[in-house]
Design a protein around this motif. Structure first.
Motif, PDB file in Angstrom:
ATOM      1  N   SER A   9       0.704   2.118  -1.437  1.00 39.92           N
ATOM      2  CA  SER A   9       0.699   1.102  -2.492  1.00 39.92           C
ATOM      3  C   SER A   9      -0.085   1.510  -3.729  1.00 39.92           C
ATOM      4  CB  SER A   9       0.136  -0.216  -1.946  1.00 39.92           C
ATOM      5  OG  SER A   9      -1.217  -0.067  -1.554  1.00 39.92           O
ATOM      6  N   SER A  10      -0.899   2.548  -3.632  1.00 36.75           N
ATOM      7  CA  SER A  10      -1.627   3.014  -4.813  1.00 36.75           C
ATOM      8  C   SER A  10      -0.739   3.878  -5.713  1.00 36.75           C
ATOM      9  CB  SER A  10      -2.863   3.812  -4.396  1.00 36.75           C
ATOM     10  OG  SER A  10      -2.495   4.963  -3.646  1.00 36.75           O
ATOM     11  N   ASP A  11       0.462   4.227  -5.222  1.00 32.23           N
ATOM     12  CA  ASP A  11       1.368   5.079  -6.002  1.00 32.23           C
ATOM     13  C   ASP A  11       2.660   4.363  -6.404  1.00 32.23           C
ATOM     14  OD1 ASP A  11      -0.279   7.404  -5.828  1.00 32.23           O
ATOM     15  OD2 ASP A  11       0.447   7.708  -3.777  1.00 32.23           O
ATOM     16  N   ILE A  12       3.254   3.587  -5.497  1.00 32.60           N
ATOM     17  CA  ILE A  12       4.505   2.907  -5.786  1.00 32.60           C
ATOM     18  C   ILE A  12       4.428   1.463  -5.311  1.00 32.60           C
ATOM     19  CG2 ILE A  12       5.980   4.953  -5.772  1.00 32.60           C
ATOM     20  CD1 ILE A  12       6.670   4.410  -2.895  1.00 32.60           C
ATOM     21  N   THR A  13       5.242   0.603  -5.912  1.00 30.77           N
ATOM     22  CA  THR A  13       5.146  -0.832  -5.622  1.00 30.77           C
ATOM     23  C   THR A  13       6.032  -1.287  -4.475  1.00 30.77           C
ATOM     24  OG1 THR A  13       6.823  -1.315  -7.310  1.00 30.77           O
ATOM     25  CG2 THR A  13       4.500  -1.376  -8.002  1.00 30.77           C
ATOM     26  N   TYR A  14       6.886  -0.402  -3.949  1.00 32.79           N
ATOM     27  CA  TYR A  14       7.710  -0.759  -2.792  1.00 32.79           C
ATOM     28  C   TYR A  14       7.891   0.466  -1.907  1.00 32.79           C
ATOM     29  CZ  TYR A  14      11.774  -1.449   0.163  1.00 32.79           C
ATOM     30  OH  TYR A  14      12.597  -1.516   1.248  1.00 32.79           O
ATOM     31  N   ASN A  15       7.871   0.217  -0.591  1.00 37.29           N
ATOM     32  CA  ASN A  15       8.178   1.294   0.349  1.00 37.29           C
ATOM     33  C   ASN A  15       8.469   0.677   1.716  1.00 37.29           C
ATOM     34  OD1 ASN A  15       8.623   3.876   1.254  1.00 37.29           O
ATOM     35  ND2 ASN A  15       6.597   4.660   0.742  1.00 37.29           N
ATOM     36  N   SER A  16       9.245   1.382   2.514  1.00 39.71           N
ATOM     37  CA  SER A  16       9.541   0.934   3.878  1.00 39.71           C
ATOM     38  C   SER A  16       9.209   2.061   4.846  1.00 39.71           C
ATOM     39  CB  SER A  16      11.009   0.523   4.014  1.00 39.71           C
ATOM     40  OG  SER A  16      11.871   1.615   3.744  1.00 39.71           O
TER      41      SER A  16
ATOM     42  N   SER B  79       8.023   0.774  18.845  1.00 41.86           N
ATOM     43  CA  SER B  79       8.403   1.065  17.462  1.00 41.86           C
ATOM     44  C   SER B  79       8.013  -0.064  16.519  1.00 41.86           C
ATOM     45  CB  SER B  79       9.913   1.287  17.365  1.00 41.86           C
ATOM     46  OG  SER B  79      10.312   2.365  18.190  1.00 41.86           O
ATOM     47  N   VAL B  80       7.644   0.328  15.303  1.00 45.14           N
ATOM     48  CA  VAL B  80       7.300  -0.632  14.252  1.00 45.14           C
ATOM     49  C   VAL B  80       8.096  -0.292  13.007  1.00 45.14           C
ATOM     50  CG1 VAL B  80       5.486  -1.562  12.763  1.00 45.14           C
ATOM     51  CG2 VAL B  80       4.959  -0.973  15.143  1.00 45.14           C
ATOM     52  N   TYR B  81       8.806  -1.283  12.474  1.00 43.27           N
ATOM     53  CA  TYR B  81       9.538  -1.139  11.223  1.00 43.27           C
ATOM     54  C   TYR B  81       8.948  -2.138  10.226  1.00 43.27           C
ATOM     55  CZ  TYR B  81      12.982   1.195  14.189  1.00 43.27           C
ATOM     56  OH  TYR B  81      13.608   2.045  15.074  1.00 43.27           O
ATOM     57  N   GLY B  82       8.772  -1.696   9.014  1.00 45.21           N
ATOM     58  CA  GLY B  82       8.193  -2.628   8.056  1.00 45.21           C
ATOM     59  C   GLY B  82       8.294  -2.156   6.630  1.00 45.21           C
ATOM     60  N   LEU B  83       7.817  -3.001   5.741  1.00 44.66           N
ATOM     61  CA  LEU B  83       7.854  -2.709   4.316  1.00 44.66           C
ATOM     62  C   LEU B  83       6.745  -3.473   3.612  1.00 44.66           C
ATOM     63  CD1 LEU B  83       9.108  -5.489   2.866  1.00 44.66           C
ATOM     64  CD2 LEU B  83      11.231  -4.595   3.803  1.00 44.66           C
ATOM     65  N   TYR B  84       6.514  -3.081   2.391  1.00 43.69           N
ATOM     66  CA  TYR B  84       5.643  -3.855   1.501  1.00 43.69           C
ATOM     67  C   TYR B  84       6.278  -3.847   0.126  1.00 43.69           C
ATOM     68  CZ  TYR B  84       4.038   0.311  -0.958  1.00 43.69           C
ATOM     69  OH  TYR B  84       3.999   1.455  -1.717  1.00 43.69           O
ATOM     70  N   GLN B  85       5.930  -4.820  -0.669  1.00 42.76           N
ATOM     71  CA  GLN B  85       6.376  -4.838  -2.062  1.00 42.76           C
ATOM     72  C   GLN B  85       5.390  -5.611  -2.908  1.00 42.76           C
ATOM     73  OE1 GLN B  85      10.511  -4.853  -3.453  1.00 42.76           O
ATOM     74  NE2 GLN B  85      10.126  -6.921  -4.214  1.00 42.76           N
ATOM     75  N   CYS B  86       5.116  -5.084  -4.099  1.00 38.42           N
ATOM     76  CA  CYS B  86       4.272  -5.776  -5.062  1.00 38.42           C
ATOM     77  C   CYS B  86       5.135  -6.346  -6.180  1.00 38.42           C
ATOM     78  CB  CYS B  86       3.242  -4.825  -5.661  1.00 38.42           C
ATOM     79  SG  CYS B  86       1.960  -4.326  -4.493  1.00 38.42           S
TER      80      CYS B  86
ATOM     81  N   HIS C  85       0.148  -3.356 -12.008  1.00 36.98           N
ATOM     82  CA  HIS C  85      -0.266  -1.954 -12.094  1.00 36.98           C
ATOM     83  C   HIS C  85      -0.541  -1.453 -10.672  1.00 36.98           C
ATOM     84  CE1 HIS C  85      -2.927   1.485 -12.875  1.00 36.98           C
ATOM     85  NE2 HIS C  85      -2.340   1.545 -14.068  1.00 36.98           N
ATOM     86  N   PRO C  86      -0.307  -0.163 -10.395  1.00 38.16           N
ATOM     87  CA  PRO C  86      -0.572   0.355  -9.040  1.00 38.16           C
ATOM     88  C   PRO C  86      -1.968   0.039  -8.521  1.00 38.16           C
ATOM     89  CG  PRO C  86       0.651   1.980 -10.293  1.00 38.16           C
ATOM     90  CD  PRO C  86       0.345   0.855 -11.251  1.00 38.16           C
ATOM     91  N   ILE C  87      -2.967   0.004  -9.391  1.00 35.73           N
ATOM     92  CA  ILE C  87      -4.324  -0.331  -8.941  1.00 35.73           C
ATOM     93  C   ILE C  87      -4.365  -1.758  -8.408  1.00 35.73           C
ATOM     94  CG2 ILE C  87      -6.707  -0.721  -9.692  1.00 35.73           C
ATOM     95  CD1 ILE C  87      -6.369   1.572 -11.661  1.00 35.73           C
ATOM     96  N   ASP C  88      -3.761  -2.702  -9.160  1.00 32.64           N
ATOM     97  CA  ASP C  88      -3.724  -4.097  -8.718  1.00 32.64           C
ATOM     98  C   ASP C  88      -2.837  -4.258  -7.489  1.00 32.64           C
ATOM     99  OD1 ASP C  88      -5.371  -5.188 -10.806  1.00 32.64           O
ATOM    100  OD2 ASP C  88      -3.703  -4.859 -12.183  1.00 32.64           O
ATOM    101  N   CYS C  89      -1.760  -3.479  -7.428  1.00 38.84           N
ATOM    102  CA  CYS C  89      -0.879  -3.504  -6.257  1.00 38.84           C
ATOM    103  C   CYS C  89      -1.648  -3.088  -5.015  1.00 38.84           C
ATOM    104  CB  CYS C  89       0.312  -2.574  -6.487  1.00 38.84           C
ATOM    105  SG  CYS C  89       1.438  -2.434  -5.072  1.00 38.84           S
ATOM    106  N   SER C  90      -2.400  -2.009  -5.126  1.00 38.97           N
ATOM    107  CA  SER C  90      -3.160  -1.501  -3.988  1.00 38.97           C
ATOM    108  C   SER C  90      -4.220  -2.506  -3.530  1.00 38.97           C
ATOM    109  CB  SER C  90      -3.826  -0.172  -4.366  1.00 38.97           C
ATOM    110  OG  SER C  90      -4.547   0.358  -3.284  1.00 38.97           O
ATOM    111  N   LYS C  91      -4.873  -3.168  -4.490  1.00 39.48           N
ATOM    112  CA  LYS C  91      -5.874  -4.175  -4.137  1.00 39.48           C
ATOM    113  C   LYS C  91      -5.233  -5.344  -3.411  1.00 39.48           C
ATOM    114  CE  LYS C  91      -9.098  -3.255  -7.961  1.00 39.48           C
ATOM    115  NZ  LYS C  91      -9.687  -3.802  -9.200  1.00 39.48           N
ATOM    116  N   CYS C  92      -4.073  -5.766  -3.916  1.00 39.86           N
ATOM    117  CA  CYS C  92      -3.371  -6.899  -3.302  1.00 39.86           C
ATOM    118  C   CYS C  92      -2.938  -6.558  -1.881  1.00 39.86           C
ATOM    119  CB  CYS C  92      -2.155  -7.258  -4.165  1.00 39.86           C
ATOM    120  SG  CYS C  92      -1.237  -8.708  -3.591  1.00 39.86           S
ATOM    121  N   VAL C  93      -2.324  -5.402  -1.710  1.00 45.42           N
ATOM    122  CA  VAL C  93      -1.857  -4.996  -0.388  1.00 45.42           C
ATOM    123  C   VAL C  93      -3.026  -4.809   0.574  1.00 45.42           C
ATOM    124  CG1 VAL C  93      -0.759  -3.120   0.897  1.00 45.42           C
ATOM    125  CG2 VAL C  93       0.307  -3.983  -1.188  1.00 45.42           C
TER     126      VAL C  93
END
Length: 264
Positions: free
Chosen positions: A73-80, A94-101, A106-114
């Motif tokens: 999350s410090s680099d991109i706002t979405y990933n699975s 097994s674990v499947y998942g994702l996050y999205q900001c 900004h990536p800094i705020d995204c990382s803090k939120c996540v």
């Protein structure tokens, strides 16, 4: 001469205090209207009724997933992610998942939120085999099976409607303009018309056509469930839409579904 200097000094102090007050005032206004400052606000949680056992393979893979989420999350706002789905690992682990900001973070705020959200998962959904947590600025979801990824989900997760607006034809015209524009979103979109603003977003795993369908469904539910509200938020399984008239965004009344556990 001395008295003149004292008066001049006094005026300078008063002027400095007034300027300081103005700066504090404008800073508070910017903070109140700045979405990054609200990114940590809790919106909803959905927790599966099924539980995993402590120290199980699933727990180890879940911890790996959550660690990857925070790092990414410090680099991109979405990933699975898919963790532990190799042939050497039991399928139940097994674990499947994702996050999205939110798209404007900004990536800094995204990382803090996540990071804040990840720290809450164990408290809000302890030992849950599946969970979906949404803050104002970010979402994290995981499951023990990956069939939810890329699959359109328009189930209602949360709604919030403010008090009704006045019967101002101009307001409803502007609102409808904003909502119509939001339906053209492919990912994240911000729109405004006169005193009405809004934004909408789909999860990054949706196709363009499914994103359009999801937001169209959200907009339809906004109108039917919130009626003439001056501000409204509506979150579905894979998208959300919101609008507000100037001055109403932070005054909306919570009429949401409760934050309780659901079975997927």
């Amino acid at each position: 001469m001395l008295r003149s200097l004292q008066l001049e000094s006094g005026y300078r102090i008063i002027l400095a205090l007034r300027l300081s007050s103005l700066l504090i005032f404008f800073s508070s206004v910017l903070s109140a209207r700045g979405y990054p400052s609200r990114a940590h606000i809790f919106i909803y949680a959905v927790c599966s009724q099924e539980k995993y056992q402590p120290n199980s393979p699933f727990e180890g893979n879940l911890n790996s997933f959550l660690s990857s989420v925070v790092s990414s999350s410090s680099d991109i706002t979405y990933n699975s992610f898919a963790v532990g789905n190799g042939s050497l690992t039991p399928q139940e682990g097994s674990v499947y998942g994702l996050y999205q900001c939110r798209g404007d973070l900004h990536p800094i705020d995204c990382s803090k939120c996540v990071g804040r959200l990840v720290n809450q998962i164990g408290l809000v959904c302890p030992y849950a085999l599946g969970a979906s947590l949404q803050l104002e600025g970010c979402l994290v979801r995981y499951e023990h099976a990956g069939d939810f990824l890329g699959k359109l989900d328009t189930s209602l997760r949360y709604k919030k409607c403010s008090k009704a607006a006045t019967s101002d034809v101009e307001f409803f015209h502007r609102r409808d303009d904003v909502l119509a524009d939001l339906q053209t979103a492919n990912g994240f979109r911000v729109s405004s018309s006169g005193i009405v603003e809004g934004f909408a977003q789909c999860l990054g795993d949706l196709s363009v056509s499914d994103c359009s369908s999801c937001i169209a469904d959200a907009v339809g539910k906004l109108k039917s469930l919130c009626g003439s509200a001056a501000a409204a938020d509506l979150f579905l399984g894979q998208c959300y839409a919101r609008y507000w008239a100037s001055g109403y965004y932070h005054e909306s009344v919570n009429l949401s579904i409760p934050l309780v556990s659901f079975k997927y």
